[in-house]
Each structure stands twice: as C-alpha cells, then as structure tokens.
Design a protein around this motif. Structure first.
Motif, PDB file in Angstrom:
ATOM      1  N   VAL A   1      18.612  42.032  43.152  1.00 23.65           N
ATOM      2  CA  VAL A   1      17.623  41.174  42.498  1.00 23.65           C
ATOM      3  C   VAL A   1      16.206  41.652  42.781  1.00 23.65           C
ATOM      4  O   VAL A   1      15.328  41.593  41.907  1.00 23.65           O
TER       5      VAL A   1
ATOM      6  N   HIS B   1      17.998  32.997  35.462  1.00 24.19           N
ATOM      7  CA  HIS B   1      17.999  32.400  36.800  1.00 24.19           C
ATOM      8  C   HIS B   1      16.566  32.303  37.314  1.00 24.19           C
ATOM      9  O   HIS B   1      15.770  33.237  37.163  1.00 24.19           O
TER      10      HIS B   1
ATOM     11  N   SER C   1      23.442  40.125  43.825  1.00 23.18           N
ATOM     12  CA  SER C   1      22.263  39.509  44.430  1.00 23.18           C
ATOM     13  C   SER C   1      21.460  40.515  45.241  1.00 23.18           C
ATOM     14  O   SER C   1      20.243  40.385  45.375  1.00 23.18           O
TER      15      SER C   1
ATOM     16  N   LEU D   1      25.621  34.714  41.953  1.00 25.26           N
ATOM     17  CA  LEU D   1      25.746  36.063  41.396  1.00 25.26           C
ATOM     18  C   LEU D   1      26.764  36.933  42.118  1.00 25.26           C
ATOM     19  O   LEU D   1      27.205  37.947  41.576  1.00 25.26           O
TER      20      LEU D   1
ATOM     21  N   THR E   1      21.455  30.941  47.630  1.00 27.97           N
ATOM     22  CA  THR E   1      21.849  30.416  46.321  1.00 27.97           C
ATOM     23  C   THR E   1      22.219  31.543  45.363  1.00 27.97           C
ATOM     24  O   THR E   1      23.228  31.463  44.642  1.00 27.97           O
ATOM     25  N   LEU E   2      21.427  32.599  45.361  1.00 29.07           N
ATOM     26  CA  LEU E   2      21.701  33.732  44.475  1.00 29.07           C
ATOM     27  C   LEU E   2      23.032  34.395  44.811  1.00 29.07           C
ATOM     28  O   LEU E   2      23.766  34.809  43.911  1.00 29.07           O
ATOM     29  N   ARG E   3      23.337  34.500  46.111  1.00 27.58           N
ATOM     30  CA  ARG E   3      24.618  35.115  46.501  1.00 27.58           C
ATOM     31  C   ARG E   3      25.792  34.286  45.994  1.00 27.58           C
ATOM     32  O   ARG E   3      26.805  34.832  45.549  1.00 27.58           O
TER      33      ARG E   3
ATOM     34  N   ILE F   1      14.029  32.396  40.316  1.00 30.40           N
ATOM     35  CA  ILE F   1      13.993  33.068  41.618  1.00 30.40           C
ATOM     36  C   ILE F   1      12.794  32.543  42.399  1.00 30.40           C
ATOM     37  O   ILE F   1      11.661  32.598  41.918  1.00 30.40           O
TER      38      ILE F   1
ATOM     39  N   GLN G   1      17.873  33.389  48.684  1.00 25.54           N
ATOM     40  CA  GLN G   1      18.925  34.405  48.677  1.00 25.54           C
ATOM     41  C   GLN G   1      20.321  33.798  48.723  1.00 25.54           C
ATOM     42  O   GLN G   1      21.253  34.260  48.052  1.00 25.54           O
TER      43      GLN G   1
END
Length: 420
Positions: free
Chosen positions: A38, A97, A35, A30, A25-27, A99, A23
C-alpha cells in the motif's frame, strides 16, 4: 534584490513523512501481501502529483517526500495539497479503500537548517501527528531553537524531572536470519519552548555540566522498563545504549550502572566509540571488562570515523563492531569505500565480532553488504528511530516477516530516491 527573486534563488527545503496508521485494518481486508504494497500505491500518487519531488518508500509503512518550496506561503500550499491528495480513497485492485495517514512536515531556508535537523524535526512532527490525528507542519525559518547554549545549560538539569527526555529505538536487522536482532536506544529532548533539541546540541552540554551520568542512568532505567514491555509482547531482543567516553573512566557511574543492570533480568548492550577509549585507554578497557562481566554486550560504534587503533581494538571485550555510516552512504558510488568496508568486515570476523553497517538507505547498499558478509544492517531502509509505542507496533508487524526481502520490495520504478 526583490523578495520574490530571493525566494526563487534559494528555495526552502521541505521534508514530509507520511505513515500509515490503519495497517491492521488493511491487513484484515486486503491480506498481508497486498497490504505490504500500500505504501507504494501512496508513493505513486504523490509522484503523479509532485513529479519534481524526491519520493521514497522508507521501510514498509512510511513514505518520505522531499521538495523545494519558495517560502512559508508555499509551504502551507504544499502541505495542503499533499494532505488533500492522500485523503482521497485509493483504488486497490478495483476496490476503493480509505487510508489513514499521520503526516509530519518540516521546512526552512537553506543556511538556517541542515539535513539532520530537517529529518529530526520531520520525524518529531510525524510523532505529534500520530497523537493529534492531523497533519503537523513545522516552519523552521524562525529563530533557531538550538541557539542559546547558556539557556539550555540552565534548562538541562531539570529536563528529566519534567519528563522532557524520551527515547526512540532503531532496529538492527540480521541479514541472513532476516529478523530484528537488537535495537539502539536514542535519547531525545523535546523542549517545551525550543522544540526538538538534537543530541549533538545537548549531549556535549550534559558532559560539560556533568549531567551526563544522571542522563545515562535514566536512559538505562527507561530502557529496562521498555524491554519488559517488549518481553510481555513476546519480543526478547537486546537493547543498546550509547555511553559517553567521559563515563568510561567514572568509577561511580560504572558501579551504579552495574547495580541497576544486575538488579534486573534485562538484556542490555553498551555502544562506545573508539575515540572514547583512546582518551583514557587504561580505565576504559578495565571498566568495559567490568560491564562485560555483568553480562552487558559491548559494541564499538562509528568505527572508522575516528583514529582507529588495532592495538586497542584487540583488547576490547566487544561482540559487535559498527561501521560508520560515512562509508556506507557512499558504498555504491565510491571506489575506495567498498574496499574499506570489506576489509573491516573481514577484520571484525577474524576478531570474532559481528558487524553492523549503519546508515543503510538503499537496496543496492544492502545487496553489496550482504555479498560482503555483513551480519547486521541499521538505517532508514529498514526503519527510522521509533518511540516505544511505534516500535512495539513495528515489532508486532515484523514478527514473522522476511525483513530484508520486504525492504527490497518496497522500492520499484516510479518511486524515486535522492541519495545525499
């Protein structure tokens, strides 16, 4: 009847839990708003792959998939297909991306499992998946690990010393303030041979062997340790512990529990059921007042599930009343349950208690409870019970989030929810 026909007549029930593990990294890549959606993208892909499955976004980072599979072989195929599907990169606003997901799956034939055990086993498999960094599948068709009460009685006294007991925390969210107000500590037993053993199987054993006092004192001490960790991360919330009715008349336990709490600066609460008071009201009420005098918050758990007594209710030094989930789960599909819930909320407020609704699983139930004036909610709509590492992560993620609004936002058309 041929095996194939039996399999079709009584298909296995499989429950899979998929939880994002990257999470942060995604925040960063993105942004927070994107995020947060997702999990919905993941759910959409699963729906497309398995249109007959019941797919639910649970909280912000977890997806639940429930499906029917014919047998153990089909379970393996289901797990492989699900894992392969979510392993492919996702197209998020035109960019691909990867995940990372922890995946826990449990399944077994009807009659050998119930909904509670299925959910607990899937949750435990998810926890194991986070540790092993790979999917974990539990075949529950084998001999029930919960059988053998005599063997469990023999193993129970040493379970604490062997490190087999652990805690999970389920947050309670304040509806109006939209923040985590407190959390309930739930004790679990991970037996090295029999697997995850449900509290409903070992708590009665602990009461019968008189190990319940030692188990509860261990829980209090562990909760205090975990609360220190939360405070070090800037999270200062009250943590609640379930107290057996047997202990409310145990003077030695009461004295020792108060000593442990007084020696710390912990903010603790005890949850007690109304039936535990009724079994010995004089001792129970006296000891609950002692707990309150030591700064321990008192909550009445599972209200409405037992023989509710207004005579005892008005005497208890309780700050919180928890409505049993049996009323909340049917809140939007029953004519009587909303009346019971609304009158209970009004009664509790008249007695200057806050009200928590247990078992909140749908945005519709949340919306109705909000209109009724319910103070706090607890249930899978917000979060499943989490071990301390995951709970700390959850609290960091939601420090500045509008929890109730985000819970509503995680459900949309195309993501399906089966209400039991």
């Amino acid at each position: 009847m041929p095996p194939a026909e039996t399999s079709l007549a009584k298909p296995w029930i499989a429950q899979a839990l998929l939880q994002l593990t990257n999470q942060a990294t995604l925040r960063r890549v993105l942004g927070v708003a994107r995020s947060n959606d997702v999990a919905i993208d993941i759910a959409d892909r699963v729906v497309a792959l398995m249109p007959d499955a019941a797919v639910t976004v649970v909280g912000r980072w977890t997806i639940e998939v429930e499906a029917c599979v014919g047998d153990a072989a089909e379970l393996d195929a289901f797990a492989a297909a699900l894992t392969a599907a979510v392993a492919e990169p996702f197209d998020l606003d035109g960019e691909h991306h990867a995940i990372d997901l922890a995946i826990g799956i449990a399944a077994g034939p009807p009659g050998s499992i119930d909904d509670v055990r299925l959910a607990e086993e899937a949750e435990d498999a998810l926890g194991q998946s986070r540790i092993e960094h790979g999917p974990v599948v539990r075949d529950l068709s084998q001999a029930d690990p919960m059988v053998g009460a005599l063997a469990l009685k023999r193993d129970l006294p040493g379970a604490i010393d062997r490190g087999e007991m652990f805690l999970q925390y389920q947050p309670k969210v304040h509806v109006r303030r939209q923040e985590v107000a407190s959390a309930e500590a739930l004790v679990r037993w991970r037996h090295p041979v029999r697997g995850l053993i449900l509290p409903s199987d070992f708590i009665p054993l602990a009461e019968s062997t008189r190990d319940i006092d030692r188990l509860t004192l261990w829980t209090i001490e562990q909760v205090i340790t975990d609360q220190r960790r939360l405070r070090d991360e800037g999270q200062d919330i009250t943590l609640f512990i379930n107290i057996s009715g047997q202990l409310l008349s145990n003077a030695k336990f009461v004295k020792r529990a108060c000593e442990i709490v007084s020696a710390s600066d912990a903010s603790l609460g005890f949850e007690i059921t109304e039936t535990s008071v009724i079994r010995d009201p004089v001792s129970a009420i006296a000891n609950l007042n002692i707990f309150a005098d030591h700064g321990i918050a008192i909550a009445i758990d599972d209200y409405g599930a037992g023989l509710s007594s207004l005579a005892y209710l008005k005497q208890l030094p309780a700050q919180e009343l928890k409505i049993d989930k049996m009323f909340v789960l049917q809140l939007t599909s029953s004519n009587r349950d909303p009346l019971i819930v609304r009158s209970t909320i009004d009664l509790a407020h008249a007695l200057e208690m806050e009200v928590t609704a247990e078992g909140v699983e749908t945005p519709a139930a949340l919306a109705l409870l909000s209109v009724m004036g319910c103070d706090m909610i607890q249930g899978y709509l917000i979060s499943r019970p989490l071990e301390i590492e995951a709970f700390c992560h959850y609290m960091r993620d939601h420090r500045d989030a509008a929890l109730v609004d985000s819970a509503r936002a995680t459900f949309r058309a195309g993501v399906f929810r089966r209400v039991a």
